[in-house]
Design an enzyme around this catalytic site. Structure first.
Site, PDB file in Angstrom:
ATOM      1  NE  ARG A  65      12.355  11.954   6.878  1.00 14.47           N
ATOM      2  CZ  ARG A  65      11.349  11.472   6.152  1.00 14.47           C
ATOM      3  NH1 ARG A  65      10.698  12.260   5.318  1.00 14.47           N
ATOM      4  NH2 ARG A  65      10.986  10.214   6.242  1.00 14.47           N
ATOM      5  CG  HIS A 105      13.503   5.639   5.146  1.00 13.66           C
ATOM      6  ND1 HIS A 105      13.285   5.974   6.470  1.00 13.66           N
ATOM      7  CD2 HIS A 105      12.370   6.032   4.471  1.00 13.66           C
ATOM      8  CE1 HIS A 105      12.092   6.542   6.579  1.00 13.66           C
ATOM      9  NE2 HIS A 105      11.535   6.580   5.397  1.00 13.66           N
ATOM     10  CD  GLN A 165       8.990   2.953   4.314  1.00 11.95           C
ATOM     11  OE1 GLN A 165       8.675   4.085   4.616  1.00 11.95           O
ATOM     12  NE2 GLN A 165       8.096   2.001   4.155  1.00 11.95           N
ATOM     13  CG  ASP A 169      11.337   5.653  -2.904  1.00 14.09           C
ATOM     14  OD1 ASP A 169      10.384   6.455  -2.781  1.00 14.09           O
ATOM     15  OD2 ASP A 169      12.447   5.837  -2.347  1.00 14.09           O
ATOM     16  CB  CYS A 191       8.549   3.937   1.145  1.00 15.49           C
ATOM     17  SG  CYS A 191       9.274   5.004  -0.105  1.00 15.49           S
ATOM     18  NE  ARG A 214       8.108   4.264   8.633  1.00 12.26           N
ATOM     19  CZ  ARG A 214       8.496   5.422   8.073  1.00 12.26           C
ATOM     20  NH1 ARG A 214       8.151   5.697   6.831  1.00 12.26           N
ATOM     21  NH2 ARG A 214       9.270   6.280   8.722  1.00 12.26           N
TER      22      ARG A 214
HETATM   23  N1   CP Z   1       7.818   6.813   3.750  1.00  7.96           N
HETATM   24  C1   CP Z   1       8.132   7.931   4.426  1.00  7.96           C
HETATM   25  O1   CP Z   1       9.137   7.999   5.139  1.00  7.96           O
HETATM   26  O2   CP Z   1       7.251   8.950   4.286  1.00  7.96           O
HETATM   27  P1   CP Z   1       7.484  10.455   4.749  1.00  7.96           P
HETATM   28  O3   CP Z   1       8.596  11.020   3.919  1.00  7.96           O
HETATM   29  O4   CP Z   1       6.161  11.139   4.498  1.00  7.96           O
HETATM   30  O5   CP Z   1       7.855  10.458   6.203  1.00  7.96           O
HETATM   31  N1  NVA Z   2      13.766   7.980  -1.391  1.00  9.77           N
HETATM   32  C1  NVA Z   2      12.781   8.894  -0.859  1.00  9.77           C
HETATM   33  C2  NVA Z   2      12.049   8.271   0.280  1.00  9.77           C
HETATM   34  C3  NVA Z   2      10.969   9.118   0.885  1.00  9.77           C
HETATM   35  C4  NVA Z   2      10.306   8.466   2.055  1.00  9.77           C
HETATM   36  C5  NVA Z   2      13.458  10.172  -0.450  1.00  9.77           C
HETATM   37  O1  NVA Z   2      14.532  10.112   0.169  1.00  9.77           O
HETATM   38  O2  NVA Z   2      12.925  11.246  -0.727  1.00  9.77           O
END
Ligand code: CP
Ligand code: NVA
Length: 304
Positions: A101, A128, A131, A223, A263, A291
């Site tokens: 990540r 993502h 997701q 989101d 999400c 997930r």
């Molecule tokens: N939706 C999602 O990826 O959540 P987190 O950022 O908590 O991993």
């Molecule tokens: N768009 C958001 C998604 C979090 C799961 C971010 O990148 O913070």
């Protein structure tokens, strides 16, 4: 399937169906998968915070008989303490797969290029994909189909929106996207998804009016307005996105039994009201649970 899972764009419809069928099977009888990844180790490199991705990958590995190691921002310091290539080559001598990540999408691509083991995109500024796959799994679970179904995504044209563009267009789910002017999804990803949509029969439409976008739809998705890394823009975005909130009056324009998806994490009172996210239409925690099942399927596909 390719060595890595970086983008849904790399998967064909059959590969997506196979992952989602396996995920459904795992969800139904998890005990039958207890040893599938016995003695395998997953490295989780997280440069941004996480609840769902981090916990579901850790728990998923454990439930499949393997284990995982969390490497937070203080551990690896990608590109600062050593190059991404050196991190990739070193970790490949210890672990069987890597979840990353990160901020720049190129970091995931570079990691995959230099790693001898599968690399999974656990979220980048651009995409993502874990997701996006989970979201279409959840739609199918709730509605039973993709054909003649429409999802409306309301908010920022961000990483989650981009992966939804990929996943919906691959399986034939129609997607309406409403964003404020200047916050549209990446035109290259829209173009690519419209090519996928030609094949699957899905219709992708962009709007600047949330009201027009949700009219008659089966699923409404939103989101956060400011993603991780955009914290300093949050106040400015709050004003720009104010009309894009999912609230009761917007809900009334969709189908009566519309499913509400997010999400998570949610900023209640901003992109979605408490009333809507807590309503009977909301499936956000089933979505979060999924997930786990979908990522277990991805791990099995990449590691066995
Ligand atoms: N939706 C999602 O990826 O959540 P987190 O950022 O908590 O991993
Ligand atoms: N768009 C958001 C998604 C979090 C799961 C971010 O990148 O913070």
């Amino acid at each position: 399937m390719k060595k890595d899972f970086i983008t849904i764009a790399d998967l064909n419809k059959k590969q997506i169906n196979d992952i989602l069928l396996l995920a459904a099977d795992i969800k139904k009888r998890p005990e039958d998968f207890r040893e599938v990844l016995k003695a395998k180790t997953l490295a989780l490199i997280f440069e941004k915070p996480s609840n769902r991705t981090y916990v579901s990958f850790q728990v998923g590995m454990y439930q499949l008989g393997g284990n995982s190691i969390y490497l937070g921002p203080e551990h690896i310091k990608l590109g600062v303490r050593e190059t991404i290539a050196d991190v990739a080559k070193t970790l490949s001598r210890y672990v069987n797969a890597i979840v990353l990540r990160t901020f720049a999408h190129k970091n995931v691509v570079d990691m995959a290029q230099h790693a001898g083991v599968p690399v999974i995109n656990g979220l980048s500024d651009l995409l993502h994909p874990c997701q996006g796959l989970t979201d279409i799994f959840t739609v199918k679970e709730k509605t039973g189909r993709y054909k003649n179904m429409t999802m409306a995504y309301i908010g920022d044209g961000n990483n989650v929106c981009h992966s939804l563009l990929h996943s919906c267009s691959k399986v034939g789910l129609n997607l309406h996207i409403a964003t404020p002017f200047g916050y549209e999804p990446d035109p290259g990803i829209v173009k690519q998804s419209r090519i996928f949509a030609k094949d699957s029969g899905s219709i992708i439409e962009l709007f600047t009016s949330p009201q027009k976008a949700v009219r008659g739809t089966d699923v409404i998705y939103t989101d956060v307005w400011a993603s991780m890394g955009q914290e300093e823009e949050a106040a400015k975005r709050k004003k720009i996105f104010a009309e894009f909130q999912i609230n009761q009056s917007l809900l009334k324009l969709a189908k009566k039994n519309v499913f509400i998806m997010h999400c998570l994490p949610a900023h209640r009172g901003d992109e979605i009201t408490d009333g809507v996210i807590n309503s009977k239409n909301s499936v956000v925690f089933d979505q979060a649970e999924n997930r786990l099942h979908v990522q277990k399927a991805i791990l099995i596909k990449l590691l066995t």
